[in-house]
Enzyme design. Structure first.
Site, PDB file in Angstrom:
ATOM      1  N   LYS A 124       0.682  -1.339  -0.110  1.00  0.00           N
ATOM      2  CA  LYS A 124      -0.145   0.049   0.035  1.00  0.00           C
ATOM      3  C   LYS A 124       0.915   1.248  -0.041  1.00  0.00           C
ATOM      4  CE  LYS A 124      -3.746   2.322   2.515  1.00  0.00           C
ATOM      5  NZ  LYS A 124      -4.710   2.311   3.409  1.00  0.00           N
ATOM      6  N   ASP A 229     -13.499   4.932   9.663  1.00  0.00           N
ATOM      7  CA  ASP A 229     -13.980   5.135   8.357  1.00  0.00           C
ATOM      8  C   ASP A 229     -14.481   3.636   7.882  1.00  0.00           C
ATOM      9  OD1 ASP A 229     -14.218   6.058   5.690  1.00  0.00           O
ATOM     10  OD2 ASP A 229     -12.164   5.739   5.237  1.00  0.00           O
TER      11      ASP A 229
HETATM   12  P1  ADP Z   1      -7.560   3.499   0.653  1.00  0.00           P
HETATM   13  O1  ADP Z   1      -6.972   4.360   1.967  1.00  0.00           O
HETATM   14  O2  ADP Z   1      -7.217   4.117  -0.562  1.00  0.00           O
HETATM   15  O3  ADP Z   1      -9.188   3.527   0.969  1.00  0.00           O
HETATM   16  P2  ADP Z   1      -7.201   0.588   1.234  1.00  0.00           P
HETATM   17  O4  ADP Z   1      -6.541   0.231   2.443  1.00  0.00           O
HETATM   18  O5  ADP Z   1      -8.842   0.856   1.697  1.00  0.00           O
HETATM   19  O6  ADP Z   1      -7.113   2.023   1.078  1.00  0.00           O
HETATM   20  O7  ADP Z   1      -7.332  -0.317   0.391  1.00  0.00           O
HETATM   21  C1  ADP Z   1      -8.117   0.137  -0.880  1.00  0.00           C
HETATM   22  C2  ADP Z   1      -8.551  -1.415  -1.468  1.00  0.00           C
HETATM   23  O8  ADP Z   1      -7.618  -2.150  -1.861  1.00  0.00           O
HETATM   24  C3  ADP Z   1      -9.845  -2.108  -0.477  1.00  0.00           C
HETATM   25  O9  ADP Z   1     -10.780  -1.555  -0.891  1.00  0.00           O
HETATM   26  C4  ADP Z   1      -9.335  -3.449  -0.961  1.00  0.00           C
HETATM   27  O10 ADP Z   1     -10.230  -3.580  -2.184  1.00  0.00           O
HETATM   28  C5  ADP Z   1      -8.025  -3.436  -1.723  1.00  0.00           C
HETATM   29  N1  ADP Z   1      -7.187  -4.000  -0.415  1.00  0.00           N
HETATM   30  C6  ADP Z   1      -6.539  -3.184   0.502  1.00  0.00           C
HETATM   31  N2  ADP Z   1      -5.512  -4.041   1.284  1.00  0.00           N
HETATM   32  C7  ADP Z   1      -5.879  -5.307   0.825  1.00  0.00           C
HETATM   33  C8  ADP Z   1      -5.406  -6.696   1.347  1.00  0.00           C
HETATM   34  N3  ADP Z   1      -4.284  -6.583   2.500  1.00  0.00           N
HETATM   35  N4  ADP Z   1      -5.672  -7.578   0.659  1.00  0.00           N
HETATM   36  C9  ADP Z   1      -6.734  -7.773  -0.506  1.00  0.00           C
HETATM   37  N5  ADP Z   1      -7.230  -6.497  -0.663  1.00  0.00           N
HETATM   38  C10 ADP Z   1      -6.680  -5.332  -0.266  1.00  0.00           C
HETATM   39 MG    MG Z   2     -10.216   2.317   2.070  1.00  0.00          MG
END
Ligand code: ADP
Ligand code: MG
Length: 398
Positions: A124, A229
């Site tokens: 991320k 959130d």
């Molecule tokens: P943001 O801060 O941009 O909302 P998130 O951490 O919520 O970022 O991640 C965005 C999207 O990426 C999530 O809605 C999910 O679909 C996917 N995602 C994030 N982390 C994971 C993970 N560890 N495993 C699988 N999918 C993930």
């Molecule tokens: Mg998110």
């Protein structure tokens, strides 16, 4: 911003030193003067070697030249910071190759990556301040008093905070991804094989999933925390299939919570508002999507508050603060996240609110990609899993 790692393998060790020098220099300089880059890189070949590296780095967009009235110099770009973080992950053997992007928010990129053994994980990349950058005018005052490159500082804070919480929650047995590594504005975590609740159109028993999600809110609260959130994008739903002795198959749904940079303490001045917002978010979604209304009101903040730290439960809000997160850092990050929320509402708010209320099943898929700023590249590990190793797009870093 697209992460293109192709240039990575072509960077020589001197280039990395110069890139690191620009990063170091930008802690105190918005534009890092060329002589300072020379000094900080301490290359044996002297200035000419540094200049060579500077021009190759600028060519691939990892640093950008800035001409000012006073002096010329360079600033690190997002790409440059991405490379530095990936370089660190690669040298620590946490990441070996980078695959598909599975989520793109306005303030993060989510990529599938693999380590040396081929195990897939999630990278991320926090991109806080990206919006602020576009609306520089209104942010000028805010940025003025901040560290030289505010986006870099804020994105790093977001990653640090998210990682600290993921660690604390994971240790306490909460259903969250396993934290693997953090560098600068990025974190590496386990890949959850699940889809966001947002993409689930039907569940066999909404009441029990609802109860589970609410009990997670309460369990967080008892450890002193509010997610902040807690919505259908940040709750992934795992399907656990099992077969009973008589051969009947059953599927159990297990939520996994993600996305922690905005978590707040139950002691926060606006804790009640955040708590209620999280609860209402789930209620609203269950009503809209599953036509489910809980029979009981609540849960209420005042009751949850009484359970904080009860019977010796570990206070995770305190332990994260103890992990090196200063009050100032929390404040800076909170201001930026609030700003981000306000920007978001400003840009798409009016439309989005309407959608939220009217939202009937038919139109949901389309707006899916926009509502949270995610591009329609599919999210969740479903798309990511086939992506990484099979389509040849995966880029090894070394
Ligand atoms: P943001 O801060 O941009 O909302 P998130 O951490 O919520 O970022 O991640 C965005 C999207 O990426 C999530 O809605 C999910 O679909 C996917 N995602 C994030 N982390 C994971 C993970 N560890 N495993 C699988 N999918 C993930
Ligand atoms: Mg998110």
């Amino acid at each position: 911003m697209k992460l293109d790692t192709r240039a990575m393998r072509h960077l020589a060790s001197e280039d990395w030193r110069v890139l690191t020098a620009v990063e170091t220099g930008s802690k105190n300089h918005e534009i890092v003067p060329t002589p300072l880059i020379e000094k900080l890189s301490r290359l044996r070949g002297g200035a000419s070697g540094v200049h060579r590296s500077i021009s190759s780095l600028a060519k691939v967009g990892l640093i950008a030249r800035v001409k000012e009235a006073k002096y010329d110099g360079y600033r690190l770009t997002y790409g440059g910071l991405d490379y530095l973080a990936l370089h660190t992950h690669a040298s620590r053997k946490d990441v070996y190759s980078v695959g598909n992007r599975i989520g793109v928010g306005k303030e993060s990129d989510i990529m599938v990556v693999a380590d040396h053994s081929g195990k897939q994980c999630v990278l991320k990349i926090h991109r806080l301040g990206r919006i602020s950058f576009r609306t520089v005018k209104s942010n000028r005052d805010y940025l003025k008093n901040k560290n030289a490159q505010s986006w870099m500082y804020l994105s790093r804070l977001a990653a640090m905070k998210e990682y600290a919480f993921m660690n604390a929650l994971h240790e306490e047995g909460f259903p969250v991804p396993s934290p693997i590594a953090q560098s600068r504005h990025t974190i590496v975590m386990s890949l959850i094989d699940a889809f966001p609740l947002r993409q689930i159109s039907e569940v066999p028993d909404p009441a029990s999933l609802y109860a589970e999600l609410i009990s997670l809110i309460l369990r967080l609260a008892s450890h002193g925390l509010i997610h902040g959130d807690y919505n259908e994008f940040n709750i992934l739903i795992k399907e656990i299939k099992s077969t009973a002795e008589d051969g009947t198959e059953s599927i159990k749904l297990e939520p996994v919570i993600i996305d922690f940079p905005q978590m707040v303490s139950m002691e926060h001045v606006n804790a009640e508002m955040y708590f209620d917002r999280d609860v209402n978010c789930i209620k609203r979604f269950f009503l809209r999507r599953f036509h489910f209304t809980p029979t009981q009101p609540g849960p209420f903040f005042k009751d949850a508050k009484k359970t904080v730290g009860k019977d010796g439960l570990k206070r995770l809000d305190a332990s994260v603060e103890a992990s090196g997160f200063t009050k100032k850092m929390l404040k800076d990050l909170e201001a930026a996240i609030k700003k981000k929320e306000a920007d978001k509402e400003g840009q798409e708010g009016a439309e989005d609110e309407e959608d939220e209320d009217e939202d009937e099943d038919s139109s949901e898929e389309e707006e899916d990609s926009e509502a949270d700023g995610h591009e329609g590249e599919g999210s969740g590990s479903g798309s990511g899993q086939e992506g990484l190793l099979s389509d040849g797009l995966s880029q090894s870093l070394l």
